[in-house]
Design a protein around this motif. Structure first.
Motif, short mmCIF file in Angstrom:
data_model
loop_
_atom_site.label_atom_id
_atom_site.label_comp_id
_atom_site.label_asym_id
_atom_site.label_seq_id
_atom_site.Cartn_x
_atom_site.Cartn_y
_atom_site.Cartn_z
N GLU A 192 0.83 -1.20 0.00
CA GLU A 192 0.00 0.00 0.00
C GLU A 192 0.86 1.26 0.00
OE1 GLU A 192 -3.27 0.13 -0.28
OE2 GLU A 192 -3.44 -2.06 -0.36
N THR A 193 2.16 1.08 0.10
CA THR A 193 3.09 2.22 0.15
C THR A 193 4.09 2.10 -0.99
OG1 THR A 193 4.55 1.02 1.67
CG2 THR A 193 2.86 2.44 2.65
N PRO A 194 4.77 3.20 -1.33
CA PRO A 194 5.75 3.15 -2.43
C PRO A 194 6.82 2.08 -2.21
CG PRO A 194 5.26 5.43 -1.87
CD PRO A 194 4.59 4.59 -0.83
N ILE A 195 7.21 1.44 -3.31
CA ILE A 195 8.24 0.39 -3.27
C ILE A 195 9.53 0.98 -3.82
CG2 ILE A 195 8.92 -1.88 -4.15
CD1 ILE A 195 5.90 -2.50 -4.44
N MET A 302 11.20 1.10 -12.80
CA MET A 302 9.82 1.16 -13.28
C MET A 302 8.83 0.94 -12.15
SD MET A 302 9.92 -0.63 -17.06
CE MET A 302 11.27 -1.79 -16.95
N LEU A 303 9.08 -0.06 -11.28
CA LEU A 303 8.17 -0.32 -10.18
C LEU A 303 8.19 0.84 -9.18
CD1 LEU A 303 6.19 -2.20 -8.78
CD2 LEU A 303 8.13 -3.31 -7.66
N ALA A 304 9.36 1.38 -8.91
CA ALA A 304 9.44 2.53 -8.00
C ALA A 304 8.62 3.69 -8.54
CB ALA A 304 10.89 2.94 -7.81
N HIS A 305 8.69 3.92 -9.84
CA HIS A 305 7.94 5.02 -10.43
C HIS A 305 6.44 4.73 -10.39
CE1 HIS A 305 7.43 8.66 -12.73
NE2 HIS A 305 6.68 8.01 -13.60
#
Length: 389
Positions: A192-195, A302-305
């Motif tokens: 639920e939070t940024p990775i 990409m996932l972080a973005h």
């Protein structure tokens, strides 16, 4: 118990062990792992109900520590010839299914070579890369419901098309049907939070091959100003095997130099760029070898973005790399590039092509370096074009 013989040079040896969903006549779908030319039923081998499921989702959601434990148990079974006899099936006797239930789908545009080529085709009088391209991984939200497993026929889509010499659009079957050779990354552990980039391997379970079919004429008319929609959403094919990140440590490399330096949330302490080699065949003829190692943005970036704005990640989310293209013509991962917008036809035996015709078949395969000179195979994603209804 039975022993599994892995053929010499197989890309599906004990260093790989990709997961998929299979069935045999008279049985329900279950989780299997490929070893050589066999599929091992994990519900019978490991005795855990998480493997007696029609998708990988429940297994993927358990997390990295359990992925590691399950992999170790599978290796032990194989190395000690302890696979139950009724759990081993020759590959050619099983049916393979969509390996996971897709939650959301995001497609990126992470190849500088591909983006530059399309910029030159679409905007010949402007800079090929738009001003944001080297500051963030550009992407769009795709359609999860039309992701299909390899071998599924692809019906030629219909939509609005507008020829350059026509004042108004018409409606009909796409005349510029194309492929996009990509790799897809599958989320196992939700958030639920940024990775952050350094937490990538704790959330992403594995990797598959993607063919994001594209109707270029429909796309060209619709994409301004909001981007791809119907030109992409009709079908996306994925390979039936998901190679776990745990098998790809030997394939990790650095991204190309990123200038300007990305903002802090996109920086990696150790890159998750991957040395994967793809092969594209069109009606049985090899036409391209796209190199994933040339991709500008890594999957961790990409996932972080994807999540930095507060968007959640769910088990079964897939984000794809976008078309993989290298600097050379024979490394282009889309036919619009390979034929330079249809101006340079490709020879396929005694035929030529610019875009896909009804009855054409495309097969994309991929492999990566493994330990001790071995190769890690991702299998193949195939699709055949059928006429519009």
């Amino acid at each position: 118990m039975t022993a599994i013989v892995v053929p010499d040079g197989s890309e599906f040896g004990i260093n790989n062990l990709p997961y998929g969903i299979f069935s045999v006549p008279g049985s329900e779908k279950a989780v299997g792992v490929r070893v050589g030319d066999a599929v091992v039923d994990l519900s019978k081998s490991l005795g855990d109900s998480v493997f007696a499921q029609p998708t990988l989702n429940a297994f993927m959601a358990r997390g990295r520590a359990w992925w590691i434990e399950a992999r170790a148990r599978i290796v032990e079974l194989i190395e000690t010839d302890a696979v139950p006899a009724d759990a081993m099936h020759p590959l050619d006797t099983v049916s393979l299914h969509l390996p996971f239930e897709v939650a959301d789908y995001v497609d990126f545009y992470a190849s500088e070579h591909h983006a530059t080529n399309l910029g030159r085709l679409f905007r010949p009088d402007s800079e090929p890369l738009l001003p944001n391209w080297k500051h963030l991984p550009v992407g769009y939200h795709g359609r999860a419901g039309t992701i299909v497993v390899s071998g599924t026929d692809i019906t030629r889509p219909r939509g609005q098309r507008k020829a350059p010499d026509r004042p108004t659009p018409d409606f009909g079957p796409s005349l510029r049907l194309d492929i996009e050779a990509e790799m897809g990354f599958v989320v196992g552990v939700p958030s639920e939070t940024p990775i952050g980039t350094d937490d990538f391997e704790n959330h992403v379970f594995g990797v598959c091959i993607v063919n994001d079919w594209s109707a270029r004429d429909i796309q060209a008319w619709e994409y301004v100003p909001l981007g791809p929609n119907l030109g992409k959403s009709f079908a996306t094919s994925i390979s039936p095997w998901v190679v776990p990140l745990l098998a790809l440590e030997e394939a990790r490399i650095a991204t190309p130099e990123q200038v300007p330096e990305p903002l802090p949330y996109l920086r990696e302490s150790r890159s998750w760029a991957l040395d994967i080699e793809l092969t594209v065949e069109w009606n049985g003829h090899e036409v391209s070898r796209p190199p994933y190692r040339t991709m500008y943005w890594s999957p961790a970036q990409m996932l972080a973005h994807c999540t930095v704005n507060g968007a959640s990640a769910r088990t079964g989310d897939m984000f794809a790399s976008g078309t993989i293209s290298g600097p050379d013509k024979n490394q282009r991962g889309a036919f619009i590039e390979l034929t330079w917008g249809g101006k340079e036809p490709v020879t396929l035996g005694d035929q030529t092509r610019t875009f896909l015709e009804d009855g054409d078949t495309v097969a994309i395969s991929a492999s990566a370096p493994g330990p001790s000179g071995t190769r890690i195979g991702f299998g193949t994603v195939t699709g055949r074009i059928t006429p519009s209804p």
